[in-house]
Design an enzyme around this catalytic site. Structure first.
Site, PDB file in Angstrom:
ATOM      1  N   GLY A 104      17.743  13.500-102.554  1.00  0.00           N
ATOM      2  CA  GLY A 104      18.418  12.635-103.146  1.00  0.00           C
ATOM      3  C   GLY A 104      17.928  13.272-105.077  1.00  0.00           C
ATOM      4  O   GLY A 104      17.919  12.629-105.958  1.00  0.00           O
ATOM      5  N   HIS A 116      14.913  20.322 -99.390  1.00  0.00           N
ATOM      6  CA  HIS A 116      14.488  18.540 -99.578  1.00  0.00           C
ATOM      7  C   HIS A 116      15.155  17.905-101.384  1.00  0.00           C
ATOM      8  O   HIS A 116      14.886  17.322-101.913  1.00  0.00           O
ATOM      9  CB  HIS A 116      13.208  18.590-100.360  1.00  0.00           C
ATOM     10  CG  HIS A 116      12.512  16.973 -99.845  1.00  0.00           C
ATOM     11  ND1 HIS A 116      11.698  16.788 -99.096  1.00  0.00           N
ATOM     12  CD2 HIS A 116      12.898  15.571 -99.621  1.00  0.00           C
ATOM     13  CE1 HIS A 116      11.367  15.312 -98.669  1.00  0.00           C
ATOM     14  NE2 HIS A 116      12.536  14.501 -99.701  1.00  0.00           N
ATOM     15  N   ILE A 117      16.755  18.272-101.380  1.00  0.00           N
ATOM     16  CA  ILE A 117      17.177  17.938-102.121  1.00  0.00           C
ATOM     17  C   ILE A 117      18.401  16.594-102.401  1.00  0.00           C
ATOM     18  O   ILE A 117      18.962  16.520-103.127  1.00  0.00           O
ATOM     19  CB  ILE A 117      18.153  18.688-102.866  1.00  0.00           C
ATOM     20  CG1 ILE A 117      19.186  19.449-102.091  1.00  0.00           C
ATOM     21  CG2 ILE A 117      17.189  19.755-103.727  1.00  0.00           C
ATOM     22  CD1 ILE A 117      20.134  18.958-101.375  1.00  0.00           C
ATOM     23  N   ASP A 164      18.672  -0.787 -85.888  1.00  0.00           N
ATOM     24  CA  ASP A 164      17.048  -0.974 -87.095  1.00  0.00           C
ATOM     25  C   ASP A 164      15.581  -1.572 -86.237  1.00  0.00           C
ATOM     26  O   ASP A 164      15.842  -2.483 -85.214  1.00  0.00           O
ATOM     27  CB  ASP A 164      17.109  -1.452 -88.116  1.00  0.00           C
ATOM     28  CG  ASP A 164      16.600  -1.347 -89.119  1.00  0.00           C
ATOM     29  OD1 ASP A 164      16.569  -0.464 -90.275  1.00  0.00           O
ATOM     30  OD2 ASP A 164      15.150  -1.809 -88.906  1.00  0.00           O
ATOM     31  N   GLU A 201       6.106  21.801 -96.015  1.00  0.00           N
ATOM     32  CA  GLU A 201       7.983  21.924 -96.720  1.00  0.00           C
ATOM     33  C   GLU A 201       6.521  22.449 -98.135  1.00  0.00           C
ATOM     34  O   GLU A 201       5.263  22.295 -98.967  1.00  0.00           O
ATOM     35  CB  GLU A 201       7.959  20.948 -97.863  1.00  0.00           C
ATOM     36  CG  GLU A 201       9.158  20.645 -96.899  1.00  0.00           C
ATOM     37  CD  GLU A 201      10.040  18.940 -97.576  1.00  0.00           C
ATOM     38  OE1 GLU A 201       9.697  18.677 -98.781  1.00  0.00           O
ATOM     39  OE2 GLU A 201      10.149  18.551 -96.551  1.00  0.00           O
ATOM     40  N   SER A 206      15.447  12.176 -93.695  1.00  0.00           N
ATOM     41  CA  SER A 206      14.764  11.784 -94.347  1.00  0.00           C
ATOM     42  C   SER A 206      13.581  12.170 -94.142  1.00  0.00           C
ATOM     43  O   SER A 206      12.414  11.726 -95.900  1.00  0.00           O
ATOM     44  CB  SER A 206      14.546   9.947 -93.007  1.00  0.00           C
ATOM     45  OG  SER A 206      15.337  10.872 -91.834  1.00  0.00           O
ATOM     46  N   ILE A 209      19.129   3.509 -97.160  1.00  0.00           N
ATOM     47  CA  ILE A 209      20.579   4.353 -96.916  1.00  0.00           C
ATOM     48  C   ILE A 209      21.254   4.395 -95.916  1.00  0.00           C
ATOM     49  O   ILE A 209      22.913   3.692 -96.322  1.00  0.00           O
ATOM     50  CB  ILE A 209      19.322   5.184 -97.144  1.00  0.00           C
ATOM     51  CG1 ILE A 209      18.806   6.321 -98.023  1.00  0.00           C
ATOM     52  CG2 ILE A 209      20.454   6.689 -96.754  1.00  0.00           C
ATOM     53  CD1 ILE A 209      17.965   7.169 -98.455  1.00  0.00           C
TER      54      ILE A 209
HETATM   55  P1  NAD Z   1      14.473   1.698 -96.666  1.00  0.00           P
HETATM   56  O1  NAD Z   1      13.198   1.764 -96.401  1.00  0.00           O
HETATM   57  O2  NAD Z   1      14.877   1.280 -97.297  1.00  0.00           O
HETATM   58  O3  NAD Z   1      14.778   1.902 -94.524  1.00  0.00           O
HETATM   59  C1  NAD Z   1      13.827   2.813 -93.728  1.00  0.00           C
HETATM   60  C2  NAD Z   1      14.520   1.339 -92.667  1.00  0.00           C
HETATM   61  O4  NAD Z   1      14.116   1.471 -91.771  1.00  0.00           O
HETATM   62  C3  NAD Z   1      14.099  -0.396 -92.728  1.00  0.00           C
HETATM   63  O5  NAD Z   1      15.477  -0.822 -92.187  1.00  0.00           O
HETATM   64  C4  NAD Z   1      13.300   0.197 -91.339  1.00  0.00           C
HETATM   65  O6  NAD Z   1      12.944  -1.487 -90.824  1.00  0.00           O
HETATM   66  C5  NAD Z   1      14.202   1.097 -90.599  1.00  0.00           C
HETATM   67  N1  NAD Z   1      12.663   2.214 -89.361  1.00  0.00           N
HETATM   68  C6  NAD Z   1      11.901   2.222 -89.360  1.00  0.00           C
HETATM   69  N2  NAD Z   1      10.947   3.020 -88.133  1.00  0.00           N
HETATM   70  C7  NAD Z   1      12.392   2.200 -87.650  1.00  0.00           C
HETATM   71  C8  NAD Z   1      12.844   3.078 -86.236  1.00  0.00           C
HETATM   72  N3  NAD Z   1      11.529   3.593 -85.335  1.00  0.00           N
HETATM   73  N4  NAD Z   1      14.140   2.982 -85.450  1.00  0.00           N
HETATM   74  C9  NAD Z   1      14.861   1.973 -86.838  1.00  0.00           C
HETATM   75  N5  NAD Z   1      14.342   1.637 -87.916  1.00  0.00           N
HETATM   76  C10 NAD Z   1      13.396   1.884 -88.046  1.00  0.00           C
HETATM   77  O7  NAD Z   1      14.420   3.422 -96.842  1.00  0.00           O
HETATM   78  P2  NAD Z   1      15.314   4.245 -97.540  1.00  0.00           P
HETATM   79  O8  NAD Z   1      15.599   3.967 -98.747  1.00  0.00           O
HETATM   80  O9  NAD Z   1      16.834   3.643 -96.647  1.00  0.00           O
HETATM   81  O10 NAD Z   1      15.384   5.637 -97.204  1.00  0.00           O
HETATM   82  C11 NAD Z   1      15.383   5.952 -95.484  1.00  0.00           C
HETATM   83  C12 NAD Z   1      14.392   7.857 -94.952  1.00  0.00           C
HETATM   84  O11 NAD Z   1      14.906   8.566 -96.346  1.00  0.00           O
HETATM   85  C13 NAD Z   1      13.251   7.721 -96.062  1.00  0.00           C
HETATM   86  O12 NAD Z   1      12.351   7.746 -95.233  1.00  0.00           O
HETATM   87  C14 NAD Z   1      12.571   8.392 -97.115  1.00  0.00           C
HETATM   88  O13 NAD Z   1      11.915   8.710 -97.782  1.00  0.00           O
HETATM   89  C15 NAD Z   1      14.132   9.367 -97.082  1.00  0.00           C
HETATM   90  N6  NAD Z   1      14.848   9.577 -98.230  1.00  0.00           N
HETATM   91  C16 NAD Z   1      14.671  11.072 -98.093  1.00  0.00           C
HETATM   92  C17 NAD Z   1      14.725  11.705 -99.310  1.00  0.00           C
HETATM   93  C18 NAD Z   1      15.879  13.098 -99.533  1.00  0.00           C
HETATM   94  O14 NAD Z   1      15.837  13.547-101.056  1.00  0.00           O
HETATM   95  N7  NAD Z   1      15.702  13.965 -98.844  1.00  0.00           N
HETATM   96  C19 NAD Z   1      15.572  10.740-100.314  1.00  0.00           C
HETATM   97  C20 NAD Z   1      15.016   9.713-100.073  1.00  0.00           C
HETATM   98  C21 NAD Z   1      15.082   8.826 -99.586  1.00  0.00           C
END
Ligand code: NAD
Length: 398
Positions: A284, A281-282, A170, A258, A228, A151
């Site tokens: 995605g 929580h929408i 990151d 939630e 996130s 993301i």
């Molecule tokens: P991803 O695993 O591809 O990316 C997460 C990144 O965060 C990784 O590159 C990791 O190295 C980095 N990271 C972890 N801890 C860190 C820290 N303390 N400092 C800096 N970087 C750090 O995940 P994604 O697909 O990009 O998803 C990101 C977040 O979004 C996840 O928590 C996921 O659950 C959430 N999400 C929410 C929704 C929603 O509907 N709200 C939908 C999809 C994903």
């Protein structure tokens, strides 16, 4: 083979499995532990989303289960350790809704920078607040992205197209896309960004990653976005920083707790705060994402059952396998301890079975060996391979 799909999974999945000869039962809701423990006994493939808990008790009863499809991103709802010990492979959809989240983030950044959300709410109540004060373009502003995964990195690309200057941090080494700048610490990003957005995963170390200390580092009037995980931000401290005016706007889609059902009345300390966009929580949740998940996950499961491929599995070593035309494919899943390959090949050699192709991959817990052999073979070897110490599961694919 029997497939059980829970939690209203998009009909594309059912269509896919049926087209490929599977028997499918689809239910709109989730099932609790006791009901699922009974129902799971004759199921080969289980599809769930985030509500169904796959506990140790459920898995104890899953005598025939080969694969679990998590039609979402997170897999916290599944007891992965137990799945490993039973040789059950898990697939999820790590980037099917990435674009949807990114588009919401972009929309909310613009909305918060312009204050349109509050202005719209006021006009709904008859207030004509025509003013340019505290209303800004995003062009030229600094976007700070914490977590440059699927993301974060997509957002980086789209934000640059709008003319934003992107800085990110990151914990892993990441290739900066476009003109984005890789910062050496999270604090550096917090200090310079006009808009801070968090896209890290929900590992335990990230609990309260953003608390009072981090808000103190941010610029006065910064915009803050969390789409996130709810656990990542100290929500009380977030609310205090909106009230005090330290933050100029906030968008939150995820919360520390939630509700389980749509009908539950929900309250959060963020309600009624100025320039604060709250969504349930929408981020995605779009039709496109649901369809994409419903196509991605079944294809991976099918590939696993048909030819043993485990590419993009959450818990199994990832192996991409070729098709074989004449012959058989043995799938041997074992605990990752030394000497299993030698024992396996020794049995095959003793029975004069020639190996046409062999693939091994391990992760910390599991060893996954695929052995392709000729058409004719002594059927007794199957039992002998099954009896190798530390074997979790043996399958003859074709
Ligand atoms: P991803 O695993 O591809 O990316 C997460 C990144 O965060 C990784 O590159 C990791 O190295 C980095 N990271 C972890 N801890 C860190 C820290 N303390 N400092 C800096 N970087 C750090 O995940 P994604 O697909 O990009 O998803 C990101 C977040 O979004 C996840 O928590 C996921 O659950 C959430 N999400 C929410 C929704 C929603 O509907 N709200 C939908 C999809 C994903």
């Amino acid at each position: 083979m029997k497939v059980l799909l829970l939690e209203n999974i998009h009909p594309k999945s059912e269509e896919f499995f049926k087209r490929n000869g599977y028997e499918v039962e689809s239910l709109s809701g989730s099932l609790d532990e006791n009901v699922l423990s009974k129902k799971i006994k004759d199921v080969h493939v289980l599809g769930i989303r985030s509500k169904t808990k796959i506990t140790s008790k459920v898995l104890e009863n899953a005598e025939n289960l080969l694969a679990i499809g998590a039609f979402c991103i997170g897999t916290n709802q599944i007891n992965i350790k137990k799945c490993n010990s039973k040789g059950i492979v898990i697939f999820n959809a790590p980037f099917s809704n990435t674009r949807s989240v990114v588009e919401l983030a972009i929309g909310n950044i613009i909305s918060l920078m312009r204050g349109t959300f509050d202005k719209s709410s006021k006009l709904h109540h008859g207030m004509w607040e025509k003013s340019a004060s505290r209303s800004f373009e995003v062009r030229g502003k600094k976007l700070g992205i914490i977590g440059y995964g699927n993301i974060g990195s997509q957002l980086s690309v789209l934000a640059e197209l709008l003319g934003m200057k992107v800085y990110f941090y990151d914990i892993d080494d990441k290739l900066p896309l476009g003109n984005a700048e890789n910062c050496s610490s999270m604090e550096e990003v917090l200090e310079l960004a006009d808009v801070v957005t968090v896209h890290v995963d929900g590992r335990p170390e990230n609990t309260n990653l953003i608390s009072q200390r981090e808000f103190d580092i941010m610029k006065d009037g910064a915009i803050f976005i969390n789409l996130s995980r709810g656990s990542i931000v100290d929500i009380n401290s977030l609310a205090e920083n909106v009230k005090s005016g330290k933050l100029g706007g906030v968008s939150v889609d995820v919360y520390p707790s939630e509700p389980v059902s749509k009908k539950t009345e929900y309250s959060t300390v963020l309600q009624e705060l100025p320039n604060t966009i709250l969504t349930p929580h929408i981020a995605g949740s779009t039709e496109e994402a649901q369809q994409s998940i419903a196509e991605f996950v079944p294809a991976k499961i099918y590939d696993f059952i048909k030819r043993g491929s485990t590419v993009s599995s959450v818990n199994f070593p990832n192996l991409q396998l070729p098709l074989i035309i004449n012959g058989h494919r043995l799938v041997h899943i074992h605990e990752n301890v030394p000497g299993i390959m030698a024992k396996l090949n020794n049995i095959l050699a003793r029975h004069k079975i020639n190996i046409e192709g062999q693939y091994l991959k391990t992760n910390q817990e599991i060893g996954y060996v695929i052995t392709d052999i000729k058409n004719e073979y002594d059927k007794n070897v199957i039992g002998m391979l099954e009896n190798i110490e530390h074997t979790v599961r043996l399958r003859l694919l074709f």
